[in-house]
Design a protein around this motif. Sequence first.
Motif, PDB file in Angstrom:
ATOM      1  N   UNK A 219     -66.978   8.455-100.734  1.00  0.00           N
ATOM      2  CA  UNK A 219     -68.161   9.224-101.141  1.00  0.00           C
ATOM      3  C   UNK A 219     -69.445   8.720-100.503  1.00  0.00           C
ATOM      4  N   UNK A 220     -69.367   7.614 -99.747  1.00  0.00           N
ATOM      5  CA  UNK A 220     -70.558   7.030 -99.122  1.00  0.00           C
ATOM      6  C   UNK A 220     -70.504   7.263 -97.610  1.00  0.00           C
ATOM      7  N   UNK A 221     -71.441   8.072 -97.088  1.00  0.00           N
ATOM      8  CA  UNK A 221     -71.476   8.387 -95.664  1.00  0.00           C
ATOM      9  C   UNK A 221     -71.606   7.126 -94.824  1.00  0.00           C
ATOM     10  N   UNK A 222     -72.311   6.129 -95.323  1.00  0.00           N
ATOM     11  CA  UNK A 222     -72.593   4.909 -94.556  1.00  0.00           C
ATOM     12  C   UNK A 222     -71.451   3.902 -94.583  1.00  0.00           C
ATOM     13  N   UNK A 223     -70.388   4.219 -95.320  1.00  0.00           N
ATOM     14  CA  UNK A 223     -69.251   3.308 -95.376  1.00  0.00           C
ATOM     15  C   UNK A 223     -68.612   3.176 -93.999  1.00  0.00           C
ATOM     16  N   UNK A 224     -68.121   1.985 -93.695  1.00  0.00           N
ATOM     17  CA  UNK A 224     -67.467   1.750 -92.407  1.00  0.00           C
ATOM     18  C   UNK A 224     -65.993   2.164 -92.431  1.00  0.00           C
ATOM     19  N   UNK A 225     -65.530   2.610 -93.575  1.00  0.00           N
ATOM     20  CA  UNK A 225     -64.168   3.126 -93.686  1.00  0.00           C
ATOM     21  C   UNK A 225     -64.208   4.444 -94.440  1.00  0.00           C
ATOM     22  N   UNK A 226     -63.684   5.500 -93.818  1.00  0.00           N
ATOM     23  CA  UNK A 226     -63.581   6.807 -94.473  1.00  0.00           C
ATOM     24  C   UNK A 226     -62.105   7.057 -94.771  1.00  0.00           C
ATOM     25  N   UNK A 227     -61.809   7.333 -96.040  1.00  0.00           N
ATOM     26  CA  UNK A 227     -60.441   7.631 -96.449  1.00  0.00           C
ATOM     27  C   UNK A 227     -60.298   9.112 -96.780  1.00  0.00           C
ATOM     28  N   UNK A 228     -59.436   9.794 -96.043  1.00  0.00           N
ATOM     29  CA  UNK A 228     -59.119  11.192 -96.295  1.00  0.00           C
ATOM     30  C   UNK A 228     -57.737  11.282 -96.938  1.00  0.00           C
ATOM     31  N   UNK A 229     -57.524  12.354 -97.676  1.00  0.00           N
ATOM     32  CA  UNK A 229     -56.198  12.596 -98.225  1.00  0.00           C
ATOM     33  C   UNK A 229     -55.254  12.988 -97.092  1.00  0.00           C
ATOM     34  N   UNK A 230     -54.088  12.379 -97.081  1.00  0.00           N
ATOM     35  CA  UNK A 230     -53.041  12.711 -96.125  1.00  0.00           C
ATOM     36  C   UNK A 230     -52.172  13.758 -96.795  1.00  0.00           C
ATOM     37  N   UNK A 231     -52.370  15.036 -96.464  1.00  0.00           N
ATOM     38  CA  UNK A 231     -51.786  16.124 -97.246  1.00  0.00           C
ATOM     39  C   UNK A 231     -50.273  16.178 -97.154  1.00  0.00           C
ATOM     40  N   UNK A 232     -49.703  15.696 -96.060  1.00  0.00           N
ATOM     41  CA  UNK A 232     -48.247  15.730 -95.953  1.00  0.00           C
ATOM     42  C   UNK A 232     -47.609  14.504 -96.596  1.00  0.00           C
ATOM     43  N   UNK A 233     -48.433  13.545 -96.967  1.00  0.00           N
ATOM     44  CA  UNK A 233     -47.957  12.369 -97.692  1.00  0.00           C
ATOM     45  C   UNK A 233     -48.977  12.072 -98.785  1.00  0.00           C
ATOM     46  N   UNK A 234     -48.573  11.383 -99.787  1.00  0.00           N
ATOM     47  CA  UNK A 234     -49.491  11.074-100.881  1.00  0.00           C
ATOM     48  C   UNK A 234     -50.168   9.727-100.644  1.00  0.00           C
ATOM     49  N   UNK A 235     -50.691   9.532 -99.452  1.00  0.00           N
ATOM     50  CA  UNK A 235     -51.375   8.284 -99.111  1.00  0.00           C
ATOM     51  C   UNK A 235     -52.669   8.604 -98.379  1.00  0.00           C
ATOM     52  N   UNK A 236     -53.685   7.730 -98.448  1.00  0.00           N
ATOM     53  CA  UNK A 236     -54.946   7.973 -97.748  1.00  0.00           C
ATOM     54  C   UNK A 236     -54.771   7.886 -96.236  1.00  0.00           C
ATOM     55  N   UNK A 237     -55.608   8.598 -95.521  1.00  0.00           N
ATOM     56  CA  UNK A 237     -55.643   8.574 -94.069  1.00  0.00           C
ATOM     57  C   UNK A 237     -56.961   7.912 -93.682  1.00  0.00           C
ATOM     58  N   UNK A 238     -56.907   6.727 -93.143  1.00  0.00           N
ATOM     59  CA  UNK A 238     -58.106   5.909 -92.986  1.00  0.00           C
ATOM     60  C   UNK A 238     -58.684   5.996 -91.572  1.00  0.00           C
ATOM     61  N   UNK A 239     -59.979   6.333 -91.508  1.00  0.00           N
ATOM     62  CA  UNK A 239     -60.743   6.249 -90.259  1.00  0.00           C
ATOM     63  C   UNK A 239     -61.552   4.958 -90.332  1.00  0.00           C
ATOM     64  N   UNK A 240     -61.183   4.000 -89.506  1.00  0.00           N
ATOM     65  CA  UNK A 240     -61.778   2.657 -89.589  1.00  0.00           C
ATOM     66  C   UNK A 240     -62.824   2.470 -88.493  1.00  0.00           C
ATOM     67  N   UNK A 241     -64.093   2.513 -88.881  1.00  0.00           N
ATOM     68  CA  UNK A 241     -65.184   2.322 -87.921  1.00  0.00           C
ATOM     69  C   UNK A 241     -65.486   0.850 -87.681  1.00  0.00           C
ATOM     70  N   UNK A 242     -64.808  -0.035 -88.432  1.00  0.00           N
ATOM     71  CA  UNK A 242     -64.978  -1.472 -88.204  1.00  0.00           C
ATOM     72  C   UNK A 242     -64.494  -1.874 -86.820  1.00  0.00           C
ATOM     73  N   UNK A 243     -63.559  -1.077 -86.281  1.00  0.00           N
ATOM     74  CA  UNK A 243     -62.997  -1.407 -84.966  1.00  0.00           C
ATOM     75  C   UNK A 243     -64.066  -1.428 -83.879  1.00  0.00           C
ATOM     76  N   UNK A 244     -65.062  -0.577 -84.021  1.00  0.00           N
ATOM     77  CA  UNK A 244     -66.114  -0.531 -83.000  1.00  0.00           C
ATOM     78  C   UNK A 244     -67.382  -1.228 -83.483  1.00  0.00           C
ATOM     79  N   UNK A 245     -67.385  -1.649 -84.743  1.00  0.00           N
ATOM     80  CA  UNK A 245     -68.586  -2.280 -85.293  1.00  0.00           C
ATOM     81  C   UNK A 245     -68.798  -3.678 -84.760  1.00  0.00           C
ATOM     82  N   UNK A 246     -67.785  -4.232 -84.088  1.00  0.00           N
ATOM     83  CA  UNK A 246     -67.937  -5.566 -83.490  1.00  0.00           C
ATOM     84  C   UNK A 246     -69.022  -5.562 -82.421  1.00  0.00           C
TER      85      UNK A 246
END
Length: 555
Positions: free
Chosen positions: A48-75
Amino acid sequence: MAIEVLDSYVKDADIESTNNFRISDAYDNQMFEDIFYDQIEQGNLITTDYNSLTWNFYYKTRQTPNKFDFNKINIYGSKKLDETVNIELVLKAWVLSNISDRSIESLKKYFDYTVEFLLMSDFFSKSKLDFCNEFLMSNDDRKRWNLCIPILNLLDFLDNSSFDDYYKLLIQIKASINVENVSGQTRELPNVKDVLVISQIVDNFENNLEYKSDDYYVFFPIILWWKLTNIIPMRPSEFVSINKNALSIENGKFYISLPRIKIRKNSRRIQIVNKIAIPEEIYTLIKDYLFATNNDNERNNLFSVKGISKKLPVSSRYLDLNYEIMSRLLNRFYDSIVTVRYKAIFEEKVRLNDTRHFAFINLMRQGYHPVEIARLGGHTSLQAQYHYQQHLDYWVEFETLQLLYSTSKSIFDNDGGEHYPINIDFILNKVVHPIEPTYKAKLELGYCTDPLMLCRTKDCINCPNWGIDLDEFNAKKNIIKKRLQELESNIDKALTSLKKLYEITLNDCFNDDEFSNLNPLFQKELFNARLKLDEEQSKLSKFKYNILKGKIYAN
């Protein structure tokens, strides 16, 4: 009549190499924050926080989050791709710019490939160009495709001439990929017949539309989108953001101002055009709409969301049109107008960004200089035109079919009867209904229907007074086939000449920062190449029409 529609508007369509937005949209973060919170409302986004370095989306074909990790480029901390926008903000905006037309699963895959390439290239460092080239060439077609397409999409989003070397490299590698090895991952432009179907339907729909009716308020954005973005190459994000005060008149000419923010870093010094001349017809069309919606004073942009919401549910928090609403509106037009009202048969829907492609290709087809094309399209770089140059033959095919059709009649019956799709079988059996000629002067091939035999062309077969009986047609098929091949070969040669001119000037411009002064000699060569293509295209369309007409005479 049975309705046969293949709906190709699927959310898991793989990402295209061009983007619906551009980085200047990220200067105003509100646009992308709106998309972000839309995803939350739709139940797609957990974070729910736009400024978060990790965005978790629902993985509709599985009941697990789909994570977009911006920490990878935050280095890389505050490293920036643009003078005002850092990499984290760019990637977040880029992800959201693609989310409306893509499944989360597909977008996540390309996000990971994009991060991989950004780290490998040290964020498009020129010193890493050769290494990236070697890496790409060492991989198979599928891997190269998966890297090329999202990065080209990102580069189109960035529209920064500093990255021209990478754009040119990736375009060349993409062209070398055997698309059969990446089956299911490619999306080309729609079939030209599908484009002609929507073109004729929009025109007919507008001509029969009652002013200030519900359909008028709801579908006006579709009418204007088709008319305006086919002649001015603009991104959908620019179109939906046009201000309601964008029109002006100067020295008897009509203009529209587009919401384009001046790019601060522009090493090529291309002057982007914000105010563009438009036909009086379009100016009047917009003025009439503004008058019809003048009671909707809360909105900032041209389009009235209140009007659209008469038939399309829209969240009350939106006062202005946005890309998501426009995408849904286009789908509604296809579902309720194209399919139900006009009973049209088509294979693929035209998408919002397709008309931008059409406009770019059409400008090339008309012989505009690459610099002028870039200025009209809001580009600071010419490298995107390598992509459009490869599709010139597509537009020529569309124009030839359009000419063939205009020679006969519209797909719409004045008596309000059934409406049919456009295809050659239909033209043969339904479109051309000539009257049996009363006069026939025998020629070496076919006959002339003019008693005075006043020749209008050097080649009889291109004359409107020429015809051929079915028996002779069948007996001399090989002669006619050979002539058709000659005409098509002449078009190929004219088209190759035009493509070659663009290829030469794009390469010259790429290697020369001082290319902004238009070369009169080159302009003349472009003009002559365009005229030659016009001439050969006209010959081919007349030939095809006369052959079809001749076949009908004997039926």
